[in-house]
Design a protein around this motif. Structure first.
Motif, PDB file in Angstrom:
ATOM      1  N   ILE A 121       0.852  -1.198   0.000  1.00 46.18           N
ATOM      2  CA  ILE A 121       0.000   0.000   0.000  1.00 46.18           C
ATOM      3  C   ILE A 121       0.881   1.240   0.000  1.00 46.18           C
ATOM      4  O   ILE A 121       1.763   1.394   0.840  1.00 46.18           O
ATOM      5  CB  ILE A 121      -0.944   0.006   1.225  1.00 46.18           C
ATOM      6  CG1 ILE A 121      -1.869  -1.220   1.188  1.00 46.18           C
ATOM      7  CG2 ILE A 121      -1.770   1.284   1.256  1.00 46.18           C
ATOM      8  CD1 ILE A 121      -2.755  -1.347   2.409  1.00 46.18           C
ATOM      9  N   GLU A 122       0.643   2.136  -0.942  1.00 47.19           N
ATOM     10  CA  GLU A 122       1.464   3.334  -1.078  1.00 47.19           C
ATOM     11  C   GLU A 122       0.949   4.499  -0.238  1.00 47.19           C
ATOM     12  O   GLU A 122       1.730   5.297   0.264  1.00 47.19           O
ATOM     13  CB  GLU A 122       1.542   3.753  -2.555  1.00 47.19           C
ATOM     14  CG  GLU A 122       2.205   2.694  -3.443  1.00 47.19           C
ATOM     15  CD  GLU A 122       2.262   3.126  -4.892  1.00 47.19           C
ATOM     16  OE1 GLU A 122       1.713   4.220  -5.200  1.00 47.19           O
ATOM     17  OE2 GLU A 122       2.837   2.392  -5.715  1.00 47.19           O
ATOM     18  N   ASP A 123      -0.373   4.614  -0.082  1.00 46.44           N
ATOM     19  CA  ASP A 123      -0.942   5.707   0.697  1.00 46.44           C
ATOM     20  C   ASP A 123      -0.657   5.484   2.188  1.00 46.44           C
ATOM     21  O   ASP A 123      -0.971   4.419   2.734  1.00 46.44           O
ATOM     22  CB  ASP A 123      -2.451   5.800   0.455  1.00 46.44           C
ATOM     23  CG  ASP A 123      -3.075   7.004   1.153  1.00 46.44           C
ATOM     24  OD1 ASP A 123      -2.974   8.103   0.619  1.00 46.44           O
ATOM     25  OD2 ASP A 123      -3.648   6.795   2.239  1.00 46.44           O
ATOM     26  N   ASP A 124      -0.064   6.487   2.840  1.00 46.36           N
ATOM     27  CA  ASP A 124       0.341   6.339   4.246  1.00 46.36           C
ATOM     28  C   ASP A 124      -0.856   6.135   5.165  1.00 46.36           C
ATOM     29  O   ASP A 124      -0.811   5.317   6.091  1.00 46.36           O
ATOM     30  CB  ASP A 124       1.126   7.578   4.695  1.00 46.36           C
ATOM     31  CG  ASP A 124       2.474   7.692   3.974  1.00 46.36           C
ATOM     32  OD1 ASP A 124       2.951   6.667   3.467  1.00 46.36           O
ATOM     33  OD2 ASP A 124       3.022   8.803   3.938  1.00 46.36           O
ATOM     34  N   GLU A 125      -1.944   6.869   4.918  1.00 50.23           N
ATOM     35  CA  GLU A 125      -3.119   6.758   5.786  1.00 50.23           C
ATOM     36  C   GLU A 125      -3.774   5.390   5.640  1.00 50.23           C
ATOM     37  O   GLU A 125      -4.161   4.767   6.642  1.00 50.23           O
ATOM     38  CB  GLU A 125      -4.123   7.858   5.430  1.00 50.23           C
ATOM     39  CG  GLU A 125      -5.321   7.917   6.365  1.00 50.23           C
ATOM     40  CD  GLU A 125      -6.240   9.082   6.057  1.00 50.23           C
ATOM     41  OE1 GLU A 125      -7.357   9.124   6.630  1.00 50.23           O
ATOM     42  OE2 GLU A 125      -5.847   9.941   5.233  1.00 50.23           O
ATOM     43  N   GLU A 126      -3.884   4.894   4.409  1.00 42.32           N
ATOM     44  CA  GLU A 126      -4.465   3.571   4.189  1.00 42.32           C
ATOM     45  C   GLU A 126      -3.577   2.482   4.776  1.00 42.32           C
ATOM     46  O   GLU A 126      -4.066   1.485   5.322  1.00 42.32           O
ATOM     47  CB  GLU A 126      -4.678   3.336   2.695  1.00 42.32           C
ATOM     48  CG  GLU A 126      -5.761   4.207   2.075  1.00 42.32           C
ATOM     49  CD  GLU A 126      -5.975   3.894   0.609  1.00 42.32           C
ATOM     50  OE1 GLU A 126      -5.322   2.948   0.108  1.00 42.32           O
ATOM     51  OE2 GLU A 126      -6.789   4.578  -0.034  1.00 42.32           O
ATOM     52  N   GLN A 127      -2.269   2.678   4.670  1.00 39.60           N
ATOM     53  CA  GLN A 127      -1.347   1.685   5.219  1.00 39.60           C
ATOM     54  C   GLN A 127      -1.448   1.632   6.741  1.00 39.60           C
ATOM     55  O   GLN A 127      -1.412   0.554   7.335  1.00 39.60           O
ATOM     56  CB  GLN A 127       0.086   1.996   4.801  1.00 39.60           C
ATOM     57  CG  GLN A 127       1.075   0.891   5.168  1.00 39.60           C
ATOM     58  CD  GLN A 127       2.483   1.219   4.720  1.00 39.60           C
ATOM     59  OE1 GLN A 127       3.140   2.068   5.318  1.00 39.60           O
ATOM     60  NE2 GLN A 127       2.955   0.541   3.666  1.00 39.60           N
TER      61      GLN A 127
END
Length: 222
Positions: A121-127
């Motif tokens: 996962i690239e998005d920090d919040e989603e990760q």
């Protein structure tokens, strides 16, 4: 006892019933090939009428089942090729066990797969949301076999180990907000602020008006 007599007494495919099987055997014994073919088509349509659930099935399945119920003696000009009898008695292939050693057996392989997906996962919040979800699962698995000396730091260390240091979340944040607890809401809203003094004053004014309407005395509960 020959095969025909055996089939009359034992139902091969129970979802069709004994009568359909008897008709399949009877049609297979007809001498005239054209009559056999016509009767087989009629039997297929009869099966659909008697079993509405069969209407959603592929016609080839019904034809294959007729061949099976007749012990592969049905020789007709059908719309589909006759199935191979050897395939019916062929043993399925042995499903091998997954290869590779599990790092932490009490978590299982699925946790390792989830961590692999979270790393991608690239998005920090989603990760971070994925880490919290995985941490909740790991905490529930961990608590089933070790309820003593439990700490969220253990879960976080295991996540770092399984992700090879690619997944990280602040331990103080996890502890303060209880992010790894299974009853934590997924939206992670902060607790509401305490009521202001103005709202307290309004409440006092409202209660004073109630006492005046009641003759200066509040009602006692009985």
């Amino acid at each position: 006892m020959n095969t025909g007599e055996t089939n009359k007494h034992s139902v091969i495919l129970k979802e069709y019933g004994k009568n359909i099987q008897r008709l399949a055997i009877h049609i297979a014994g007809m001498e005239d090939r054209e009559k056999r073919t016509q009767s087989a088509y009629l039997l297929v349509e009869m099966v659909k009428q008697l079993n509405p659930a069969m209407k959603t099935e592929n016609d080839q399945k019904i034809w294959d089942d007729l061949h099976i119920m007749s012990n592969f003696a049905l020789d007709v000009d059908g719309p589909y090729p006759k199935p191979e009898e050897e395939l019916l008695h062929k043993k399925p292939k042995i499903v091998g066990y997954p290869k590779g050693e599990i790092k932490f057996k009490h978590y299982g392989r699925n946790i390792e797969k989830l961590i692999e997906k979270a790393v991608e996962i690239e998005d920090d919040e989603e990760q971070e949301g994925a880490i919290i979800y995985i941490g909740q699962l790991m905490r529930s698995f961990h608590s089933t076999w070790n309820r003593e000396n439990f700490d969220d730091g253990i879960i976080l260390d295991d996540i770092k180990t399984l992700s090879k240091g690619k997944l990280h979340i602040d331990l103080d944040k996890v502890r303060e907000m209880g992010l790894f607890e299974t009853n934590t809401r997924r939206d992670f809203k902060l607790p509401s602020e305490p009521e202001s003094s103005s709202s307290n004053n309004n409440r006092r004014k409202f209660s004073g008006n109630d006492r005046r309407r009641n003759g200066g005395h509040s009602k006692k509960r009985r």
